[in-house]
Design a protein around this motif. Structure first.
Motif, short mmCIF file in Angstrom:
data_model
loop_
_atom_site.label_atom_id
_atom_site.label_comp_id
_atom_site.label_asym_id
_atom_site.label_seq_id
_atom_site.Cartn_x
_atom_site.Cartn_y
_atom_site.Cartn_z
N LEU A 174 0.86 -1.26 -0.13
CA LEU A 174 -0.09 -0.03 0.08
C LEU A 174 0.93 1.19 0.00
O LEU A 174 1.95 1.26 0.80
N TYR A 175 0.46 2.28 -0.97
CA TYR A 175 1.33 3.35 -1.21
C TYR A 175 0.73 4.89 -1.14
O TYR A 175 -0.64 4.71 -1.67
N ALA A 176 1.34 5.56 -0.78
CA ALA A 176 0.90 7.19 -0.83
C ALA A 176 1.92 7.82 -0.75
O ALA A 176 2.99 7.55 -0.66
N SER A 177 1.48 9.12 -1.61
CA SER A 177 2.62 10.31 -1.53
C SER A 177 2.75 10.81 -0.20
O SER A 177 1.85 11.03 0.70
N PRO A 178 3.94 11.65 0.21
CA PRO A 178 4.47 11.93 1.30
C PRO A 178 3.54 13.27 1.55
O PRO A 178 2.93 13.50 2.79
N ASN A 179 2.81 13.89 0.37
CA ASN A 179 2.22 15.17 0.56
C ASN A 179 0.80 14.57 1.15
O ASN A 179 0.30 15.42 2.05
N TYR A 180 0.12 13.58 0.59
CA TYR A 180 -1.09 12.99 1.13
C TYR A 180 -0.85 12.87 2.67
O TYR A 180 -2.00 13.08 3.57
N LEU A 181 -0.31 12.02 2.85
CA LEU A 181 0.13 11.45 4.32
C LEU A 181 0.38 12.80 5.28
O LEU A 181 -0.06 12.61 6.35
N ALA A 182 1.08 13.68 4.84
CA ALA A 182 1.48 14.92 5.65
C ALA A 182 -0.06 15.54 5.81
O ALA A 182 -0.16 16.20 6.91
N LEU A 193 -7.85 2.97 7.83
CA LEU A 193 -8.22 3.30 6.34
C LEU A 193 -9.56 3.95 6.03
O LEU A 193 -9.82 4.55 4.99
N ILE A 194 -10.35 3.62 7.06
CA ILE A 194 -11.64 4.06 6.69
C ILE A 194 -11.82 5.62 6.69
O ILE A 194 -12.77 6.08 6.18
N ASN A 195 -10.76 6.33 7.17
CA ASN A 195 -10.76 7.64 7.39
C ASN A 195 -10.02 8.37 6.11
O ASN A 195 -9.68 9.40 6.08
N HIS A 196 -9.57 7.47 5.12
CA HIS A 196 -8.93 7.96 4.16
C HIS A 196 -9.45 7.56 2.81
O HIS A 196 -10.38 6.80 2.52
N LYS A 197 -8.78 8.33 1.70
CA LYS A 197 -9.22 8.00 0.45
C LYS A 197 -8.39 6.84 -0.10
O LYS A 197 -7.12 6.59 -0.32
N CYS A 198 -9.18 5.70 -0.58
CA CYS A 198 -8.36 4.48 -1.12
C CYS A 198 -8.63 4.42 -2.44
O CYS A 198 -9.97 4.35 -2.94
N ILE A 199 -7.81 4.27 -3.34
CA ILE A 199 -7.75 4.40 -4.74
C ILE A 199 -7.95 2.94 -5.31
O ILE A 199 -7.14 1.90 -5.15
N ASN A 200 -9.07 2.58 -5.81
CA ASN A 200 -9.36 1.06 -6.51
C ASN A 200 -9.14 0.87 -7.77
O ASN A 200 -9.27 1.94 -8.64
N PHE A 201 -8.75 -0.30 -8.18
CA PHE A 201 -8.65 -0.45 -9.59
C PHE A 201 -9.80 -1.66 -9.87
O PHE A 201 -9.80 -2.80 -9.02
N ALA A 242 -1.91 8.27 -7.15
CA ALA A 242 -1.50 8.34 -5.82
C ALA A 242 -0.28 9.51 -5.88
O ALA A 242 -0.04 10.03 -4.96
N LEU A 243 0.54 9.43 -7.00
CA LEU A 243 1.49 10.50 -7.03
C LEU A 243 1.29 11.51 -6.82
O LEU A 243 1.89 12.79 -6.43
N LYS A 263 11.78 8.81 -3.17
CA LYS A 263 10.46 9.41 -2.09
C LYS A 263 9.39 10.18 -2.67
O LYS A 263 8.86 11.06 -1.92
N GLU A 264 8.94 9.60 -3.93
CA GLU A 264 7.75 10.14 -4.38
C GLU A 264 6.43 9.31 -3.64
O GLU A 264 5.27 9.91 -3.83
N LEU A 265 6.64 8.37 -3.39
CA LEU A 265 5.67 7.40 -2.78
C LEU A 265 6.36 6.85 -1.35
O LEU A 265 7.66 6.57 -1.48
N VAL A 266 5.52 6.58 -0.34
CA VAL A 266 5.80 6.07 0.92
C VAL A 266 4.94 4.78 1.06
O VAL A 266 3.81 4.60 0.81
N GLU A 267 5.55 3.75 1.53
CA GLU A 267 4.86 2.44 1.80
C GLU A 267 4.26 2.41 3.06
O GLU A 267 5.13 2.83 4.00
N ILE A 268 2.97 2.12 3.44
CA ILE A 268 2.22 2.02 4.66
C ILE A 268 1.77 0.60 4.99
O ILE A 268 1.60 -0.23 3.99
N LEU A 269 1.71 0.30 6.37
CA LEU A 269 1.06 -0.87 6.51
C LEU A 269 1.97 -1.88 5.87
O LEU A 269 1.41 -3.05 5.91
N SER A 270 3.17 -1.80 6.01
CA SER A 270 3.99 -3.03 5.42
C SER A 270 4.06 -4.30 6.04
O SER A 270 4.07 -5.52 5.17
N GLU A 271 3.70 -4.27 7.29
CA GLU A 271 3.57 -5.64 8.15
C GLU A 271 2.34 -6.35 7.40
O GLU A 271 2.32 -7.61 8.08
N TYR A 272 1.67 -5.77 6.89
CA TYR A 272 0.10 -6.48 6.65
C TYR A 272 0.27 -6.79 5.19
O TYR A 272 -0.63 -7.53 4.79
#
Length: 307
Positions: A174-182, A193-201, A242-243, A263-272
């Protein structure tokens, strides 16, 4: 055998052949653009390795010894065989012709097929390749495809006439831009995740979503599966969204390495995201199993991609 070749040096044998043909170290040196002394030293080292004299030397001339003439004949035969082997392989590759119709998912083509295509085309110049870059499942019979690259999971049901060959095991993240996370805050557990925008394919072929299967099984996925923006048919488009700070996206790990390094994207929840893997496979009709052109393509890209 490997050790013998290493100490023998093919270059020394080639130099010997030129010297034997001319029986003149100065002419040999001029032909090879080296000094006569270098020619003499190389021949001397070769004689020491093989244990007998190749040339008889005098102040006026050098002549092949009887052993040298026999050695020259044997070396010439071996080098002719090597040259002919190269020509034979080249002719065989040139003889591979025709056309292959291939279906490949967008991301896999861009990152796993495309980097090797130029070299493959040079090796097999008479083989035509028609790539249909699509994420939909094709109909082999009705659409007359020779080969397909597809994701195959444990519950995937394949037609009985298809042969499957494993090509590559991929993981997702799962990835997001640093600006989005900031702007929206870092995520530390899947429930957030319920509080975030999740991009689906999704695929427009059957409206099937590319599920976030590696997340906590107890999570309420309604927000993920009913996000404001839904992307159909192009996984690459989800990455670009996402970028541009559009939200969180699930992507194959191999497709985001450059963006992570920059560093255009950041991985989140990597342990999952490491428990679940995706199997990319070659699929082709069993009636094509003896096709030489298909076999060559499959073996070439299996070797390159599975490394």
């Amino acid at each position: 055998m490997k050790k013998q070749f290493k100490t023998m040096h093919i270059a020394s044998l080639e130099l010997f052949l030129v010297a034997a043909e001319n029986e003149n170290f100065s002419v040999t040196a001029q032909y090879l653009n080296i000094t006569p002394a270098a020619v003499s030293r190389s021949i001397k080292r070769l004689e020491e390795r093989i244990g007998f004299d190749l040339f008889s030397r005098s102040t006026r001339q050098v002549k092949l010894t009887q052993e040298g003439r026999i050695y020259y004949k044997k070396c010439s035969e071996i080098f002719d065989m090597l040259i002919n082997a190269g020509h034979s392989i080249k002719n065989e590759k040139n003889a591979i012709g025709g056309r292959l119709k291939i279906s490949v998912p967008e991301t896999f083509f861009n990152y796993k097929i495309s980097p090797y295509l130029a070299n493959f085309s040079e090796e097999y110049p008479n083989l035509k390749l028609d790539f249909h870059v699509t994420n939909r499942n094709i109909d082999f019979i009705a659409e007359e495809y020779d080969l397909s690259v597809r994701l195959v999971q444990e519950n995937t049901k394949l037609e009985a006439f298809l042969i499957k060959k494993r090509l590559f095991i991929a993981t997702t993240g799962l990835y997001a831009s640093p600006n989005y996370l900031a702007k929206n805050g870092m995520i530390v557990c899947p429930d957030e995740l319920i509080n975030h925008k999740c991009i689906n394919f999704s695929s427009s072929q059957n409206n099937k979503r590319f599920q976030w299967t590696s997340l906590n099984k107890n999570i309420d996925k309604d927000n993920i599966e009913n996000s404001q923006i839904q992307i159909f048919d192009s996984i690459q488009a989800t990455k670009f969204l996402a970028l541009n700070d559009g939200g969180i996206v699930q992507l194959f790990s191999f497709s985001v390495q450059d963006e992570l390094e920059r560093k255009e994207l950041v991985e989140i929840l990597s342990e999952y995201n490491k428990e679940h893997t995706w199997e990319f496979c070659f699929l082709y009709p069993s009636t094509y199993k003896n096709s030489t052109k298909l076999k060559i393509f499959i073996e070439y890209f299996t070797d390159k991609i599975s490394r």
